[in-house]
Design a protein around this motif. Sequence first.
Motif, PDB file in Angstrom:
ATOM      1  N   ASP A  75       0.822  -1.214   0.000  1.00 20.55           N
ATOM      2  CA  ASP A  75       0.000   0.000   0.000  1.00 20.55           C
ATOM      3  C   ASP A  75       0.856   1.264   0.000  1.00 20.55           C
ATOM      4  N   PHE A  76       2.134   1.119   0.268  1.00 18.70           N
ATOM      5  CA  PHE A  76       3.033   2.270   0.304  1.00 18.70           C
ATOM      6  C   PHE A  76       3.955   2.339  -0.914  1.00 18.70           C
ATOM      7  N   GLU A  77       3.719   1.518  -1.916  1.00 20.33           N
ATOM      8  CA  GLU A  77       4.631   1.450  -3.059  1.00 20.33           C
ATOM      9  C   GLU A  77       4.700   2.751  -3.853  1.00 20.33           C
ATOM     10  N   ASP A  78       3.705   3.612  -3.732  1.00 19.80           N
ATOM     11  CA  ASP A  78       3.725   4.871  -4.476  1.00 19.80           C
ATOM     12  C   ASP A  78       4.052   6.075  -3.595  1.00 19.80           C
ATOM     13  N   VAL A  79       4.596   5.836  -2.404  1.00 19.82           N
ATOM     14  CA  VAL A  79       4.973   6.943  -1.518  1.00 19.82           C
ATOM     15  C   VAL A  79       6.269   7.562  -2.029  1.00 19.82           C
ATOM     16  N   ASP A  80       6.186   8.857  -2.334  1.00 21.11           N
ATOM     17  CA  ASP A  80       7.381   9.567  -2.786  1.00 21.11           C
ATOM     18  C   ASP A  80       8.281   9.922  -1.607  1.00 21.11           C
ATOM     19  N   VAL A  81       7.676  10.479  -0.554  1.00 21.38           N
ATOM     20  CA  VAL A  81       8.439  10.858   0.632  1.00 21.38           C
ATOM     21  C   VAL A  81       7.733  10.305   1.868  1.00 21.38           C
ATOM     22  N   ALA A  82       8.450   9.512   2.647  1.00 25.09           N
ATOM     23  CA  ALA A  82       7.937   9.017   3.928  1.00 25.09           C
ATOM     24  C   ALA A  82       8.628   9.815   5.024  1.00 25.09           C
ATOM     25  N   ILE A  83       7.825  10.325   5.958  1.00 27.65           N
ATOM     26  CA  ILE A  83       8.372  11.086   7.080  1.00 27.65           C
ATOM     27  C   ILE A  83       8.097  10.287   8.348  1.00 27.65           C
ATOM     28  N   ILE A  84       9.165   9.877   9.016  1.00 27.46           N
ATOM     29  CA  ILE A  84       9.018   9.133  10.268  1.00 27.46           C
ATOM     30  C   ILE A  84       9.932   9.721  11.327  1.00 27.46           C
ATOM     31  N   LYS A  85       9.645   9.392  12.564  1.00 23.79           N
ATOM     32  CA  LYS A  85      10.482   9.841  13.662  1.00 23.79           C
ATOM     33  C   LYS A  85      11.380   8.693  14.103  1.00 23.79           C
TER      34      LYS A  85
END
Length: 175
Positions: A75-85
């Motif tokens: 479901d995340f294959e099209d995420v350009d930028v992931a922001i995590i802590k």
Amino acid sequence: MPDLSVFTNDASDVTAQFITVLHNIGGKAYQVKNMDEVLSIITKDFPGAARVYSSDAEVRRALNQELITPASGHDFEDVDVAIIKAHFGVSENGAVWITDDLMGHRSLPFICQHLAVIVQEKDLLPTMHHAYERIGSSKYNYGAFIAGPSKTADIEQSLVLGAHGPKSMTVFIMG
């Protein structure tokens, strides 16, 4: 127990060392004061990003996003930028320690095109020995040290970034 004092890092400025090491392994670091600065830099550095996603509630509020409960990591294959802590960073190798409770889904930091990580400046540690002391006997299902963008090289020593994971890694040091 053996004497581990030889592994102590007496670098007086762990922040400067973290930034230098991360840069040397292909990543970028910014020192920021708040979430507005983070989002401003992401907008500037990734102008064509169609899908910016975070599993963190504070970041999602700033992005006006709802939480996605994924059926799978795909479901995340099209995420350009992931922001995590991150829980903390390690200055000697430019790595950040992230567990599944901060990732949202363990595939997110590895399947996105670009990874942005937020770490508190007070949580930068000098060495991996300090990192393992901090992890100690804490409970988590999954955790990873992530250092820089994905890299691979062939026999001709051609370095390729983003071959098996994010093309870039940006760490925001908040303090």
